[in-house]
Scaffold this motif. Sequence first.
Motif, PDB file in Angstrom:
ATOM      1  N   LEU A  67      15.082  -3.832  15.808  1.00 33.85           N
ATOM      2  CA  LEU A  67      13.907  -3.518  15.006  1.00 33.85           C
ATOM      3  C   LEU A  67      13.730  -4.655  14.007  1.00 33.85           C
ATOM      4  N   VAL A  68      12.599  -5.342  14.100  1.00 34.84           N
ATOM      5  CA  VAL A  68      12.278  -6.431  13.174  1.00 34.84           C
ATOM      6  C   VAL A  68      11.206  -5.894  12.240  1.00 34.84           C
ATOM      7  N   VAL A  69      11.578  -5.667  10.985  1.00 33.16           N
ATOM      8  CA  VAL A  69      10.700  -4.938  10.073  1.00 33.16           C
ATOM      9  C   VAL A  69      10.549  -5.702   8.764  1.00 33.16           C
ATOM     10  N   GLU A  70       9.362  -5.597   8.203  1.00 32.45           N
ATOM     11  CA  GLU A  70       9.031  -6.270   6.945  1.00 32.45           C
ATOM     12  C   GLU A  70       8.837  -5.229   5.848  1.00 32.45           C
ATOM     13  N   PHE A  71       9.499  -5.443   4.720  1.00 32.93           N
ATOM     14  CA  PHE A  71       9.276  -4.576   3.567  1.00 32.93           C
ATOM     15  C   PHE A  71       8.485  -5.347   2.525  1.00 32.93           C
ATOM     16  N   VAL A  72       7.336  -4.802   2.166  1.00 30.90           N
ATOM     17  CA  VAL A  72       6.466  -5.394   1.152  1.00 30.90           C
ATOM     18  C   VAL A  72       6.808  -4.749  -0.183  1.00 30.90           C
ATOM     19  N   HIS A  73       7.317  -5.526  -1.112  1.00 33.31           N
ATOM     20  CA  HIS A  73       7.785  -4.986  -2.382  1.00 33.31           C
ATOM     21  C   HIS A  73       6.625  -4.380  -3.177  1.00 33.31           C
ATOM     22  N   PRO A  74       6.922  -3.432  -4.074  1.00 35.61           N
ATOM     23  CA  PRO A  74       5.850  -2.806  -4.867  1.00 35.61           C
ATOM     24  C   PRO A  74       5.053  -3.808  -5.696  1.00 35.61           C
ATOM     25  N   GLU A  75       5.657  -4.928  -6.073  1.00 33.55           N
ATOM     26  CA  GLU A  75       4.939  -5.904  -6.895  1.00 33.55           C
ATOM     27  C   GLU A  75       4.106  -6.882  -6.071  1.00 33.55           C
ATOM     28  N   ASP A  76       4.166  -6.801  -4.751  1.00 30.46           N
ATOM     29  CA  ASP A  76       3.352  -7.669  -3.899  1.00 30.46           C
ATOM     30  C   ASP A  76       1.866  -7.348  -4.107  1.00 30.46           C
ATOM     31  N   PRO A  77       0.977  -8.350  -4.056  1.00 26.94           N
ATOM     32  CA  PRO A  77      -0.448  -8.091  -4.292  1.00 26.94           C
ATOM     33  C   PRO A  77      -1.035  -7.030  -3.367  1.00 26.94           C
ATOM     34  N   MET A  78      -0.627  -7.020  -2.096  1.00 27.90           N
ATOM     35  CA  MET A  78      -1.174  -6.009  -1.181  1.00 27.90           C
ATOM     36  C   MET A  78      -0.670  -4.619  -1.544  1.00 27.90           C
ATOM     37  N   ALA A  79       0.616  -4.503  -1.885  1.00 26.02           N
ATOM     38  CA  ALA A  79       1.155  -3.203  -2.282  1.00 26.02           C
ATOM     39  C   ALA A  79       0.496  -2.723  -3.571  1.00 26.02           C
ATOM     40  N   ARG A  80       0.294  -3.634  -4.516  1.00 25.68           N
ATOM     41  CA  ARG A  80      -0.362  -3.247  -5.776  1.00 25.68           C
ATOM     42  C   ARG A  80      -1.784  -2.756  -5.520  1.00 25.68           C
ATOM     43  N   ARG A  81      -2.474  -3.400  -4.572  1.00 25.01           N
ATOM     44  CA  ARG A  81      -3.835  -2.972  -4.257  1.00 25.01           C
ATOM     45  C   ARG A  81      -3.843  -1.548  -3.680  1.00 25.01           C
ATOM     46  N   ALA A 137      -2.971   0.989  -6.427  1.00 22.06           N
ATOM     47  CA  ALA A 137      -4.030   1.169  -7.423  1.00 22.06           C
ATOM     48  C   ALA A 137      -4.967   2.309  -7.047  1.00 22.06           C
ATOM     49  N   ASN A 138      -5.018   2.648  -5.788  1.00 23.85           N
ATOM     50  CA  ASN A 138      -5.890   3.731  -5.324  1.00 23.85           C
ATOM     51  C   ASN A 138      -5.178   5.079  -5.250  1.00 23.85           C
ATOM     52  N   LYS A 139      -3.945   5.142  -5.764  1.00 22.82           N
ATOM     53  CA  LYS A 139      -3.151   6.364  -5.707  1.00 22.82           C
ATOM     54  C   LYS A 139      -2.792   6.814  -7.116  1.00 22.82           C
ATOM     55  N   PRO A 140      -2.553   8.115  -7.310  1.00 20.31           N
ATOM     56  CA  PRO A 140      -2.108   8.582  -8.635  1.00 20.31           C
ATOM     57  C   PRO A 140      -0.788   7.939  -9.031  1.00 20.31           C
ATOM     58  N   GLY A 141      -0.612   7.640 -10.289  1.00 20.67           N
ATOM     59  CA  GLY A 141       0.612   7.022 -10.776  1.00 20.67           C
ATOM     60  C   GLY A 141       1.834   7.887 -10.502  1.00 20.67           C
ATOM     61  N   GLY A 142       2.937   7.244 -10.119  1.00 20.39           N
ATOM     62  CA  GLY A 142       4.182   7.962  -9.877  1.00 20.39           C
ATOM     63  C   GLY A 142       4.255   8.698  -8.557  1.00 20.39           C
ATOM     64  N   LEU A 143       3.287   8.480  -7.681  1.00 22.88           N
ATOM     65  CA  LEU A 143       3.264   9.227  -6.415  1.00 22.88           C
ATOM     66  C   LEU A 143       4.344   8.752  -5.451  1.00 22.88           C
ATOM     67  N   PHE A 144       4.793   7.500  -5.580  1.00 20.44           N
ATOM     68  CA  PHE A 144       5.743   6.929  -4.623  1.00 20.44           C
ATOM     69  C   PHE A 144       6.996   6.399  -5.346  1.00 20.44           C
ATOM     70  N   PRO A 145       7.765   7.268  -5.971  1.00 19.03           N
ATOM     71  CA  PRO A 145       8.952   6.791  -6.705  1.00 19.03           C
ATOM     72  C   PRO A 145      10.028   6.207  -5.793  1.00 19.03           C
ATOM     73  N   ASP A 146      10.041   6.590  -4.519  1.00 18.84           N
ATOM     74  CA  ASP A 146      11.077   6.106  -3.601  1.00 18.84           C
ATOM     75  C   ASP A 146      10.673   4.836  -2.873  1.00 18.84           C
ATOM     76  N   TYR A 147       9.466   4.331  -3.150  1.00 18.50           N
ATOM     77  CA  TYR A 147       9.050   3.106  -2.474  1.00 18.50           C
ATOM     78  C   TYR A 147       9.645   1.921  -3.240  1.00 18.50           C
ATOM     79  N   ARG A 148      10.939   1.676  -2.933  1.00 19.21           N
ATOM     80  CA  ARG A 148      11.690   0.587  -3.555  1.00 19.21           C
ATOM     81  C   ARG A 148      12.542  -0.071  -2.484  1.00 19.21           C
ATOM     82  N   ARG A 149      12.881  -1.338  -2.702  1.00 17.44           N
ATOM     83  CA  ARG A 149      13.663  -2.050  -1.689  1.00 17.44           C
ATOM     84  C   ARG A 149      15.029  -1.389  -1.497  1.00 17.44           C
ATOM     85  N   GLU A 150      15.666  -0.933  -2.581  1.00 24.18           N
ATOM     86  CA  GLU A 150      16.996  -0.325  -2.466  1.00 24.18           C
ATOM     87  C   GLU A 150      16.942   0.936  -1.598  1.00 24.18           C
ATOM     88  N   ALA A 151      15.906   1.753  -1.807  1.00 24.45           N
ATOM     89  CA  ALA A 151      15.759   2.977  -1.013  1.00 24.45           C
ATOM     90  C   ALA A 151      15.465   2.632   0.445  1.00 24.45           C
TER      91      ALA A 151
END
Length: 471
Positions: free
Chosen positions: A409-423, A426-440
Motif C-alpha cells: 500500500l503506497v499512501v500519502e498523508f496530507v498534514h492538517p497544516e497543508d494548504p489543501m487540508a486547511r481548505r 475551513a468548510n467544517k465545524p472546528g474540532g470535528l477531526f481531532p484524530d486527523y494527525r500524523r501520529e494517529a
Amino acid sequence: MAVPDAGLRVEPGSFRDPGNRVFHRRDEVLRGLDERSARDWRALAASDFFRHLIAAGKVCGTEELVPTPVDVGWAAVLRHERIPFVSHPYEWSFGMLRDAALLHLEVLRSALAAGFTTKDGSAYNLQWRGASPVFIDVGSFEPARDGEPWAGYRQFCQTLLYPLLLQAHLGLDFQPWLRARIDGIEPDQMRRLFGGARRLRAGVPTHVHLHGAMQARNAHASTSDVRAQLRAAGYSRELALATVRGLEKLVRRLDHRPGESHWSDYQRTCAYSVPDRQAKESFVDRAVAATAPGLALDLGANDGRYARIAARHADYVVAVEQEPAVLDALYRALRNEGERRILPLVMDLADPSPGGGWRGVERAAFADRAQADVVLALAVVHHLAIGRNVPLAGVLDQLAGLTAPGGSLVVEFVHPEDPMARRLLANKPGGLFPDYRREAFESLLAAHGRTVRRVELPAGTRTLYQVVVHG
C-alpha cells in the motif's frame, strides 16, 4: 444445465441463457454449451468473419476443448482468454460507453453479413483490455433467420444507446442510471425525459418514441406473433443491416464534452511544487518496481500520471477516478496512445460499486474484484477523511482491504497544516477531526502492515509511506 462438482466455480453473472454457462477452473475461464449451442459454435468457429474478429482483438480469444471434458456435464466446452479486470458499464466514461457500443454494432454487422446474429445486445457483453473494448459473449452468436429482427435491440437501447442519449443531449451523467437498474433505462423513462422540443434530437424520434410506441402496441403479443408480423411486412436481413448501419452513424455523432472543472486541471492547480512532484514520482516508481505487481490500483488517478508510472512495472493497472469528465479525458488519451495495460474506471471511493443484480452477486462489488498487489492512494486520504467525513480508521481499512496480503500500500498523508487540508477543514465545524494527525495515522497504519519506506516531501506538509500489508 448444472455443472457437476469437479473443482469448478460457476460465474454468478452467467445464467440468463440456459444454452450456455460460464464457469472457472483454477485460472481458466470456460463456457459449457448444450447440444444446440455446440452446433451453433462449430458453425461460428468455421466462419471467416469470426476468425477475423478474434485476430483483430475485437472478440475475446476462444478455443474448444477437444475432447470435451467428461466431468463438466456439457455437450461442448470452450476456453476463453482471461480478461485482466472485469468492470461494469456504470464504471465507464462516456467515451468508453460509446466505443463499446460501436464495437457491439461492428460485431453484429459482421455477423449479419455472414448469416449470423447475436441473441442479445447488452453492454455487459463487453469488457476491456486497457483502453480497447473487447466483445466477450461468444455464446450469444447464433445463425440468423430470415424475417426475424435483432433480438438484442431492446437491450442495446436500454444499456448502451439510451445512456449515451441521456448524456449527449441532456448533459446528465449516465452512471447512476445504469448502476440503479441492471437492465438499463426503460423506454417509458426516456419518453418522459424527451418531451417537447427534445423529441426531435438525434436518435430520439426513432429509438425512444417509436420504440416505446411499438412496445406498448405489442405489449400483449407473443414473440412469435411479432416475428410473424415482421415477416409478413417483408422484414429482411438487408433491413437489419441497414438498421445497424443507422445505429452506428447515430452513435458516432453523439458526444459529450463537459466544461472545465477544478479537477480537470488538478496537476497544475494543486499544491505540489516541482521538487515535491519529482520526489513523489521517484517514490512511487521505486515502490512499484520493488513489488513487480501483477495488478496495481491507482485510486484517485486524475490525469493518470501515477498510473503510467505503475504501468512501467505492473502487468495491469486499474486507474480509478471519481470525476467522470476527468476520467473520460484520461480514457481518450490512453485510447489515442493505444494503451492496453491501463484500465480507467469512474468510481467514488466513498461510494464504491456494490454487488448488484440477482441476489446481489450477478455483478460483483468492486471490493470483491480488486485485490491488488500494489495500491496507490495518493492525495486521497484527506479527501475521504475530511471532505467526506469518513473516519480515518475506516479509510485505512478500505485501502488495506483492497491490497492483497503481502502486497504494498503506497499512501500519502496530507498534514492538517497543508494548504489543501486547511481548505477542506475551513468548510467544517472546528474540532470535528481531532484524530486527523500524523501520529494517529501512523498508529492506524501500523495495525495493517509494516512500513518499509517513509519519505516526507520537500514542502514538509505531506508524507509518503510504503506499507507491506499483513497476510
